[in-house]
Design a protein around this motif. Structure first.
Motif, PDB file in Angstrom:
ATOM      1  N   TYR A   9       0.833  -1.199   0.000  1.00  0.00           N
ATOM      2  CA  TYR A   9       0.000   0.000   0.000  1.00  0.00           C
ATOM      3  C   TYR A   9       0.872   1.255   0.000  1.00  0.00           C
ATOM      4  O   TYR A   9       0.639   2.186  -0.776  1.00  0.00           O
ATOM      5  CB  TYR A   9      -0.935   0.005   1.213  1.00  0.00           C
ATOM      6  N   ARG A  10       1.888   1.283   0.850  1.00  0.00           N
ATOM      7  CA  ARG A  10       2.791   2.441   0.931  1.00  0.00           C
ATOM      8  C   ARG A  10       3.460   2.684  -0.419  1.00  0.00           C
ATOM      9  O   ARG A  10       3.571   3.821  -0.872  1.00  0.00           O
ATOM     10  CB  ARG A  10       3.840   2.233   2.016  1.00  0.00           C
ATOM     11  N   ARG A  11       3.922   1.627  -1.073  1.00  0.00           N
ATOM     12  CA  ARG A  11       4.558   1.785  -2.398  1.00  0.00           C
ATOM     13  C   ARG A  11       3.558   2.309  -3.421  1.00  0.00           C
ATOM     14  O   ARG A  11       3.880   3.190  -4.222  1.00  0.00           O
ATOM     15  CB  ARG A  11       5.154   0.463  -2.870  1.00  0.00           C
ATOM     16  N   ALA A  12       2.346   1.787  -3.400  1.00  0.00           N
ATOM     17  CA  ALA A  12       1.343   2.216  -4.374  1.00  0.00           C
ATOM     18  C   ALA A  12       0.925   3.668  -4.147  1.00  0.00           C
ATOM     19  O   ALA A  12       0.844   4.455  -5.094  1.00  0.00           O
ATOM     20  CB  ALA A  12       0.126   1.299  -4.318  1.00  0.00           C
ATOM     21  N   VAL A  13       0.678   4.048  -2.904  1.00  0.00           N
ATOM     22  CA  VAL A  13       0.231   5.413  -2.629  1.00  0.00           C
ATOM     23  C   VAL A  13       1.357   6.423  -2.875  1.00  0.00           C
ATOM     24  O   VAL A  13       1.100   7.593  -3.128  1.00  0.00           O
ATOM     25  CB  VAL A  13      -0.388   5.535  -1.218  1.00  0.00           C
ATOM     26  N   SER A  14       2.607   5.965  -2.861  1.00  0.00           N
ATOM     27  CA  SER A  14       3.728   6.877  -3.138  1.00  0.00           C
ATOM     28  C   SER A  14       3.735   7.340  -4.591  1.00  0.00           C
ATOM     29  O   SER A  14       4.458   8.264  -4.943  1.00  0.00           O
ATOM     30  CB  SER A  14       5.062   6.209  -2.804  1.00  0.00           C
ATOM     31  N   ARG A  15       2.916   6.718  -5.431  1.00  0.00           N
ATOM     32  CA  ARG A  15       2.803   7.142  -6.837  1.00  0.00           C
ATOM     33  C   ARG A  15       1.954   8.399  -6.974  1.00  0.00           C
ATOM     34  O   ARG A  15       1.834   8.954  -8.049  1.00  0.00           O
ATOM     35  CB  ARG A  15       2.195   6.037  -7.699  1.00  0.00           C
ATOM     36  N   PHE A  16       1.335   8.828  -5.883  1.00  0.00           N
ATOM     37  CA  PHE A  16       0.552  10.051  -5.868  1.00  0.00           C
ATOM     38  C   PHE A  16       1.451  11.181  -5.396  1.00  0.00           C
ATOM     39  O   PHE A  16       1.896  11.186  -4.249  1.00  0.00           O
ATOM     40  CB  PHE A  16      -0.652   9.903  -4.935  1.00  0.00           C
ATOM     41  N   ALA A  17       1.760  12.117  -6.290  1.00  0.00           N
ATOM     42  CA  ALA A  17       2.596  13.263  -5.921  1.00  0.00           C
ATOM     43  C   ALA A  17       1.787  14.210  -5.036  1.00  0.00           C
ATOM     44  O   ALA A  17       0.614  14.480  -5.295  1.00  0.00           O
ATOM     45  CB  ALA A  17       3.066  13.994  -7.171  1.00  0.00           C
ATOM     46  N   TYR A  22       7.211  12.452  -3.918  1.00  0.00           N
ATOM     47  CA  TYR A  22       6.793  11.456  -4.883  1.00  0.00           C
ATOM     48  C   TYR A  22       7.727  10.259  -4.806  1.00  0.00           C
ATOM     49  O   TYR A  22       8.950  10.409  -4.813  1.00  0.00           O
ATOM     50  CB  TYR A  22       6.810  12.046  -6.301  1.00  0.00           C
ATOM     51  N   ARG A  23       7.145   9.075  -4.699  1.00  0.00           N
ATOM     52  CA  ARG A  23       7.890   7.806  -4.615  1.00  0.00           C
ATOM     53  C   ARG A  23       8.947   7.838  -3.504  1.00  0.00           C
ATOM     54  O   ARG A  23      10.058   7.375  -3.670  1.00  0.00           O
ATOM     55  CB  ARG A  23       8.498   7.450  -5.950  1.00  0.00           C
ATOM     56  N   GLY A  24       8.547   8.426  -2.370  1.00  0.00           N
ATOM     57  CA  GLY A  24       9.415   8.424  -1.207  1.00  0.00           C
ATOM     58  C   GLY A  24      10.547   9.437  -1.245  1.00  0.00           C
ATOM     59  O   GLY A  24      11.451   9.382  -0.420  1.00  0.00           O
ATOM     60  N   ARG A  25      10.493  10.377  -2.192  1.00  0.00           N
ATOM     61  CA  ARG A  25      11.566  11.381  -2.314  1.00  0.00           C
ATOM     62  C   ARG A  25      10.974  12.767  -2.529  1.00  0.00           C
ATOM     63  O   ARG A  25       9.896  12.927  -3.080  1.00  0.00           O
ATOM     64  CB  ARG A  25      12.456  11.046  -3.505  1.00  0.00           C
TER      65      ARG A  25
END
Length: 164
Positions: free
Chosen positions: A10-18, A156-159
C-alpha cells in the motif's frame, strides 16, 4: 478487523501520488513543535477549513492537541533541507527551529516559515481518530500567499522533488 492489503505494498502504491510538502507547526507550553507533512487538505470554504493527518505516536501529536492552534507553511523546492530536517525522527525538540528562518503568526503565535509559498494559521475545530493517525481539522484564521515565483516542493515515490 482483518487487513487484506499488505501495508508495505500500500505504501509503495500510494507513493505514486505526488503531493505538496508542508511544515506544520504549533506551540505548546512555550515550546515550538514542527513536522514535515504531505497529508494536508482543504476541507471546506464555508467555513474555511483545512486538515492535517498526524501520527499518534509522534511527539507533535500531543502538542497540537494541547495547543488548539497550528500553522501550515507550503514549502518551495529550495526549502528541501528544511523539509528533510523537520522529517528527521529523534531530532532535538529544543531549538529545532533555530536553523529554520521563521516568524510568528499574528493570529495564533505559531511559527510560520519565511519564504514559504503560502502560510495558514488555524484553530482546531475537530480531531478524528483514524487508525494510527489523528485527523486534525482547523478553521483557517489567517492566510498569506507569496508573490515570488518558485517551484513547489513535492513528495513522490518516497523522495522530495520539484514542480513548476
Amino acid at each position: 478487523m482483518t487487513d487484506d492489503v499488505d501495508p508495505d505494498f500500500y505504501r509503495r502504491a500510494v507513493s505514486r501520488f505526488a503531493s505538496g510538502v508542508t511544515a506544520v507547526t504549533t506551540v505548546a507550553d512555550g515550546q515550538d513543535y514542527a513536522m514535515t507533512a504531505n497529508a494536508i487538505a482543504s476541507v471546506s470554504l464555508d467555513p474555511v477549513l483545512m486538515l492535517v493527518s498526524v501520527e499518534q505516536e509522534a511527539r507533535f501529536h500531543d502538542a497540537i492537541l494541547e495547543a488548539g492552534v497550528f500553522g501550515i507553511s507550503v514549502l518551495a523546492a529550495d526549502q528541501r533541507p528544511t523539509a528533510a530536517w523537520l522529517a528527521t525522527r529523534g531530532r532535538p525538540l529544543h531549538g529545532q527551529l533555530d536553523r529554520v528562518p521563521h516568524h510568528r503568526g499574528e493570529a495564533t503565535g505559531v511559527a510560520l516559515l519565511d519564504d514559504a509559498l503560502a502560510t495558514f494559521e488555524l484553530a482546531t475545530t475537530a480531531v478524528h481518530p483514524a487508525g494510527d493517525h489523528s485527523i486534525v481539522v482547523g478553521h483557517v484564521r489567517s492566510v498569506q500567499a507569496s508573490e515570488r515565483p518558485g517551484e513547489a516542493l513535492l513528495y513522490y515515490r518516497g523522495r522530495f522533488g520539484a514542480a513548476k
